[in-house]
Design an enzyme around this catalytic site. Structure first.
Site, short mmCIF file in Angstrom:
data_model
loop_
_atom_site.label_atom_id
_atom_site.label_comp_id
_atom_site.label_asym_id
_atom_site.label_seq_id
_atom_site.Cartn_x
_atom_site.Cartn_y
_atom_site.Cartn_z
N ASP A 41 -0.47 2.59 -12.06
CA ASP A 41 -0.42 3.16 -10.71
C ASP A 41 -1.36 4.36 -10.58
O ASP A 41 -0.93 5.48 -10.23
CB ASP A 41 1.00 3.60 -10.35
CG ASP A 41 2.02 2.49 -10.47
OD1 ASP A 41 1.69 1.35 -10.10
OD2 ASP A 41 3.15 2.76 -10.91
N ASP A 99 0.17 10.24 -5.79
CA ASP A 99 -0.95 10.16 -4.84
C ASP A 99 -1.53 11.56 -4.69
O ASP A 99 -0.82 12.50 -4.33
CB ASP A 99 -0.46 9.66 -3.48
CG ASP A 99 -1.55 9.70 -2.42
OD1 ASP A 99 -2.41 8.80 -2.43
OD2 ASP A 99 -1.55 10.64 -1.59
N SER A 171 8.57 -0.04 -1.03
CA SER A 171 8.61 -1.02 -2.11
C SER A 171 9.81 -1.92 -1.88
O SER A 171 10.94 -1.44 -1.84
CB SER A 171 8.73 -0.31 -3.46
OG SER A 171 9.01 -1.25 -4.48
N TYR A 172 9.57 -3.23 -1.70
CA TYR A 172 10.64 -4.17 -1.41
C TYR A 172 11.43 -3.63 -0.21
O TYR A 172 10.82 -3.04 0.70
CB TYR A 172 11.49 -4.41 -2.66
CG TYR A 172 10.70 -5.17 -3.73
CD1 TYR A 172 11.03 -6.47 -4.07
CD2 TYR A 172 9.60 -4.59 -4.39
CE1 TYR A 172 10.31 -7.17 -5.04
CE2 TYR A 172 8.89 -5.28 -5.34
CZ TYR A 172 9.23 -6.58 -5.67
OH TYR A 172 8.51 -7.26 -6.61
N GLU A 208 4.55 -3.65 -1.99
CA GLU A 208 4.75 -2.23 -2.30
C GLU A 208 3.40 -1.55 -2.52
O GLU A 208 2.34 -2.16 -2.35
CB GLU A 208 5.62 -2.08 -3.54
CG GLU A 208 5.07 -2.76 -4.78
CD GLU A 208 6.05 -2.75 -5.95
OE1 GLU A 208 7.18 -2.27 -5.79
OE2 GLU A 208 5.66 -3.21 -7.04
#
Length: 321
Positions: A41, A99, A171-172, A208
């Site tokens: 990620d 991020d 996410s989901y 996601e």
């Protein structure tokens, strides 16, 4: 000299003529890098002081440094130890999916804390003057979700649009959402609308890791579809749609809404590069660079850093190079 430059000019012309539906004909390998390649990620930025920093899931937000975007060195972690409030969301204080961005003279590092399989989750933020590991001050929670919510507050991605600050996440749990942030505090505006940007037709709504990019008059929503975190059995892939407004609606090149399961395939696994996803986009020397992880099928499925340039077709769709 003009003759030597002609192939590059022709290549640019041919790229511009490509229709949107031709983007997924094949997928390029990641650009070659050396040094510490293990990452998950990734979020990357070119520092004002020179060089690059990448932060990632793992450790207390794992850090990598590079002078040239090719050689990457381990740089420890963003934090020496987890802030105490992280333990409200998992027993080990593990953060996910950071991020990084820069505004108002500071670097801002957003991240998520949660546990696998639950939407009892929170997004937090830290700030730093230099952006370097070990210099971050945690500012606490930005936005949270609970088991009664239809969204999951993880995988933050901050974008500025029309003079306002926004954060995509999700996410989901019905997919990707967007909420407005207060530019002073960096936190969600109290009572702000939670916009819905993308989902899948059926449970578990496996989308996601959003990233929002501005190009021309459009905002582009990139997201990771299907399953990560299973090594060579991972099925992650990156899809994209666009909108003239950051709040949507986003559609793919066929006009199918991302809220109805649409999304053009931008990058998928190929060869040794399995499960491409967990993406982010950063600007470097006037170009958009896609950062993501893949699972290396020739190295026991270890997650590694992928970097590619994003180019744009004449009709305004991204293509990975």
């Amino acid at each position: 000299m003009q003759r030597l430059r002609l192939p590059a000019v022709l290549a640019a012309v041919l790229l511009a003529l490509l229709p949107a539906t031709a983007r997924a004909a094949d997928y390029p390998d990641p650009q070659p890098i050396t040094g510490q390649q293990i990452i998950h990620d990734p979020t990357v930025i070119r520092l004002k002081s020179g060089g690059y920093v990448a932060y990632s899931t793992g450790g207390v937000i794992g850090a990598r440094l590079s002078k040239d975007r090719r050689q990457w060195d381990d740089a420890g972690n963003a934090f020496a130890e987890p802030p105490s409030w992280w333990y409200e969301y998992n027993a080990t204080g593990d953060p996910w999916a950071p991020d990084i961005s820069y505004r108002a003279g500071r670097y801002w590092l957003y991240y998520a804390v949660s546990s696998w399989g639950t939407n009892h989750s929170a997004i937090g933020v830290a700030t730093s003057r230099s952006g370097l590991p070990g210099t971050w001050t945690d500012r606490g929670k930005v936005f949270t979700s609970g088991t009664t919510d239809s969204w999951n507050a993880i995988d933050p991605a901050v974008v500025r649009a029309d003079g306002r600050l926004w954060m995509a996440f999700g996410s989901y749990w019905t997919g990707i959402r967007l909420v407005e942030l207060d530019p002073v505090t960096g936190r969600a505006v109290p009572g702000a609308t939670v916009h819905h940007l993308a989902t899948r037709p059926d449970a578990p709504y496996a989308v996601e890791g959003p990233s929002v990019v501005r190009h021309g008059r459009y905002y582009y929503l990139l997201a990771s579809y299907d399953a990560c975190c299973s090594g060579v059995n991972s099925t992650y892939k990156i899809r994209v749609g666009r909108s003239t407004k950051v709040t949507g609606p986003y559609t793919d090149s066929t006009g199918t809404p991302l809220l109805a399961g649409g999304g053009d395939l931008l990058l998928a696994g190929h060869g040794r590069f399995v499960g491409t996803g967990g993406e982010s986009v950063f600007r470097d020397k006037g170009r958009d660079i896609l950062a993501y992880h893949y699972y290396d099928a020739e190295d026991s499925g270890i997650p590694k850093l992928g970097l590619n340039t994003l180019q744009w077709t004449r009709d305004g769709w991204p293509i990975v190079r």
